[in-house]
Design a protein around this motif. Sequence first.
Motif, short mmCIF file in Angstrom:
data_model
loop_
_atom_site.label_atom_id
_atom_site.label_comp_id
_atom_site.label_asym_id
_atom_site.label_seq_id
_atom_site.Cartn_x
_atom_site.Cartn_y
_atom_site.Cartn_z
N MET A 1 0.86 -1.16 0.00
CA MET A 1 0.00 0.00 0.00
C MET A 1 0.89 1.21 0.00
SD MET A 1 -3.27 0.78 2.45
CE MET A 1 -2.32 0.97 3.91
N GLY A 2 0.73 2.13 0.99
CA GLY A 2 1.62 3.26 1.06
C GLY A 2 2.92 2.88 1.71
N GLY A 3 3.10 1.62 2.06
CA GLY A 3 4.32 1.19 2.71
C GLY A 3 5.47 1.12 1.75
N ALA A 172 -0.14 7.69 4.39
CA ALA A 172 1.05 6.89 4.63
C ALA A 172 2.29 7.77 4.75
CB ALA A 172 1.23 5.87 3.52
N GLY A 173 2.39 8.76 3.87
CA GLY A 173 3.57 9.63 3.91
C GLY A 173 3.61 10.51 5.15
N LEU A 174 2.47 11.08 5.51
CA LEU A 174 2.44 11.98 6.66
C LEU A 174 2.71 11.25 7.96
CD1 LEU A 174 -0.62 14.27 5.77
CD2 LEU A 174 1.81 14.86 5.70
N ILE A 175 2.16 10.03 8.11
CA ILE A 175 2.36 9.31 9.36
C ILE A 175 3.82 8.95 9.54
CG2 ILE A 175 2.01 6.96 8.54
CD1 ILE A 175 0.48 8.42 11.73
N LYS A 176 4.55 8.74 8.45
CA LYS A 176 5.97 8.39 8.55
C LYS A 176 6.80 9.59 9.00
CE LYS A 176 5.96 4.77 5.03
NZ LYS A 176 4.73 5.10 4.30
N ILE A 177 6.61 10.71 8.33
CA ILE A 177 7.47 11.86 8.67
C ILE A 177 7.11 12.44 10.04
CG2 ILE A 177 7.86 12.42 6.25
CD1 ILE A 177 5.85 14.69 6.53
N ARG A 178 5.90 12.17 10.51
CA ARG A 178 5.54 12.63 11.85
C ARG A 178 5.97 11.64 12.92
NH1 ARG A 178 -0.53 14.36 9.97
NH2 ARG A 178 -0.09 16.53 9.46
N ARG A 184 12.50 12.05 8.33
CA ARG A 184 12.74 13.48 8.14
C ARG A 184 14.21 13.78 7.91
NH1 ARG A 184 9.22 13.16 12.57
NH2 ARG A 184 10.88 13.59 14.08
N ASP A 185 15.05 12.75 7.98
CA ASP A 185 16.49 12.94 7.83
C ASP A 185 17.03 11.80 6.97
OD1 ASP A 185 19.15 13.43 7.98
OD2 ASP A 185 19.35 13.06 10.14
N LEU A 186 17.22 12.07 5.68
CA LEU A 186 17.64 11.02 4.76
C LEU A 186 19.00 10.44 5.11
CD1 LEU A 186 16.52 12.37 1.27
CD2 LEU A 186 15.48 10.56 2.61
N THR A 187 19.81 11.19 5.84
CA THR A 187 21.16 10.70 6.15
C THR A 187 21.15 9.51 7.08
OG1 THR A 187 21.39 12.21 8.03
CG2 THR A 187 22.11 13.02 5.87
N ASN A 356 -12.32 6.05 5.64
CA ASN A 356 -11.40 5.75 6.74
C ASN A 356 -10.07 6.48 6.57
OD1 ASN A 356 -13.25 3.47 7.58
ND2 ASN A 356 -12.54 2.65 5.63
N THR A 357 -9.26 6.43 7.60
CA THR A 357 -7.89 6.91 7.49
C THR A 357 -6.98 5.71 7.28
OG1 THR A 357 -7.43 6.71 9.86
CG2 THR A 357 -8.42 8.76 9.10
N TYR A 358 -5.91 5.95 6.55
CA TYR A 358 -4.96 4.89 6.25
C TYR A 358 -3.56 5.37 6.59
CZ TYR A 358 -9.06 3.20 3.82
OH TYR A 358 -10.34 2.80 3.53
N GLY A 359 -2.60 4.53 6.39
CA GLY A 359 -1.23 4.93 6.71
C GLY A 359 -0.26 3.79 6.63
N ALA A 360 -0.73 2.58 6.31
CA ALA A 360 0.16 1.42 6.25
C ALA A 360 0.95 1.31 7.54
CB ALA A 360 1.06 1.49 5.04
N PHE A 361 2.27 1.45 7.46
CA PHE A 361 3.14 1.24 8.61
C PHE A 361 3.68 2.58 9.05
CE2 PHE A 361 3.85 -2.63 5.89
CZ PHE A 361 2.78 -3.30 6.45
N GLY A 362 3.41 2.94 10.28
CA GLY A 362 3.64 4.30 10.72
C GLY A 362 5.05 4.63 11.12
N SER A 363 5.83 3.68 11.57
CA SER A 363 7.22 3.95 11.92
C SER A 363 8.05 2.73 11.56
CB SER A 363 7.36 4.29 13.41
OG SER A 363 6.89 3.23 14.21
N ILE A 364 9.33 2.87 11.68
CA ILE A 364 10.23 1.89 11.10
C ILE A 364 11.21 1.39 12.14
CG2 ILE A 364 11.99 1.54 9.31
CD1 ILE A 364 10.68 4.05 7.97
#
Length: 521
Positions: A1-3, A172-178, A184-187, A356-364
């Motif tokens: 999905m957005g994952g 999916a994108g917003l839940i990850k960066i939040r 938020r830091d590609l390095t 509904n709201t979605y977001g796949a996997f929220g953190s890594i």
Amino acid sequence: MGGTPGENAGSAVLAQTHGPGLEGGWRRPCGSHSQGRQLCLHRQTDACPCIRRPASGGCSDPGHVAEGTQEGTAAGQRRDRPLLRARGTPGGAPAMPQPPASMALSSCGASTRVSWPTEQVQGWESQLLETGFLGIFLCPLWTLSQLPRGTPPSQIVLWGFRWLIFRIMLGAGLIKIRGDQCWRDLTCMDFHYETQPVPNPVAYFLHQSPWWVHRGETLGNHFVELVVPFFIFLGRRMCVLHGALQILFQVILIISGNLSFLNWLTMVPSVACFDDATLGFLFPSGSGGLKYRVLKMQEEAARGAPTPLRYGCMVRRAVHLALAALVAWLSVPVVLNLLSPTQIMNTSFNPLRIVNTYGAFGSITKERTEVILQGTAAPNASSPDAVWEDYEFKCKPGDPGQRPCLISPYHYRLDWLMWFAAFQTYEHNEWIIHLAGKLLANDASALSLLAINPFEGRAPPRWLRGEHYRYKFSRPGSSHAAAGKWWLRKRIGPYFPPVSLRDLEDYFRSREWPHPAVDVD
């Protein structure tokens, strides 16, 4: 999905709790059972149903989820339905004019979604339900014609699908960066294909890619989830580009991992971004063919030829207008959730569960952990001579020498649930204790979900336990890979202690679960 490929779902629970007795877990005495040889499985609002330890020991509580969080709320709401037990709670989709087949499928999905315990419902159930609900209104009700005149697909329904894919990807994108600093830091962000729910063989090799490839993948994921969704609102060409990019993204996910039918399901609303001119090449253009007939209808419409407005068409338009108003109204809390810094993913804000709201996997997480279920026929589980044998699942990692499976678009739900359970505790996944009881009873339905039963053809185990392991891919060319090992694993500690059927009697009774009977077959 957005994952993303290699993304391991995490939650606030992950940072707070581990298995019983593991480093980082919260332990405190259990007052009401401090004198007994028991392991307590209770929360602040519950009584203390326990399972007995096979050896002496105190009583411990591995921890609680913080109050006020989404996870804490879910953990505090008891659901006493086990994983392997029939559910018959009635439910259904709202009563509206709809094709019989679509109505039946949507009603079945709604019933399953309503009756399933909250902590065992994943985002794909809600997404499947919403996709099916919109599909009800895509075709006319009473005709089986391949090209019915006067009833083209409603723009309202098409925009409903576009609104769905917009929320899936942007959420999916917003839940990850939040939720994760690395997004938020590609390095600091590398793709870890080994932390997918059930990696496939391609993931093994993609995981070995250079660091700059992983950074590029991360940047591409940001672009597809945070920028591309807005293409829908920028005119026809950008909308078509959006659909193409989203489908390409899902194809890449299908190749690189086993997110199973979730990727195929996410392609469905993206198809609504294409119009006749874009998809016309898929149909023959000979005289009398479908494409020819569509062109003739469009020419007639361009000349202003009058078309009779039938009663059924008027009803259909009224239904679509009502659908638009309903979706718009139900979208208000969803939009507010997207804009909120405390965004919640995979949640329904209405009893209909259709917007509904979605977001796949929220953190890594960058490490993979697994729960390995083991049984022994030894009379004493604490004996150093006890031989513990592993149960093997159909797809999730277990035996380090077992090649990662390839199942997409199929889906092994239990394997996925075991993946989620591995980075929480069994207190958050009580169904795993229910599964343990079924295996202790040699239950045929439970064993059918597994690949290898080490006790096949003999008496079931006297004891069963869960062991917690850390897994990582071996490196191609290494001595481990040469020995046929796809995985390297290291034991972390116990996930749940050895239990027997007798130990589980009170535990099952407190949850109103039927106590398993030993299957002598």
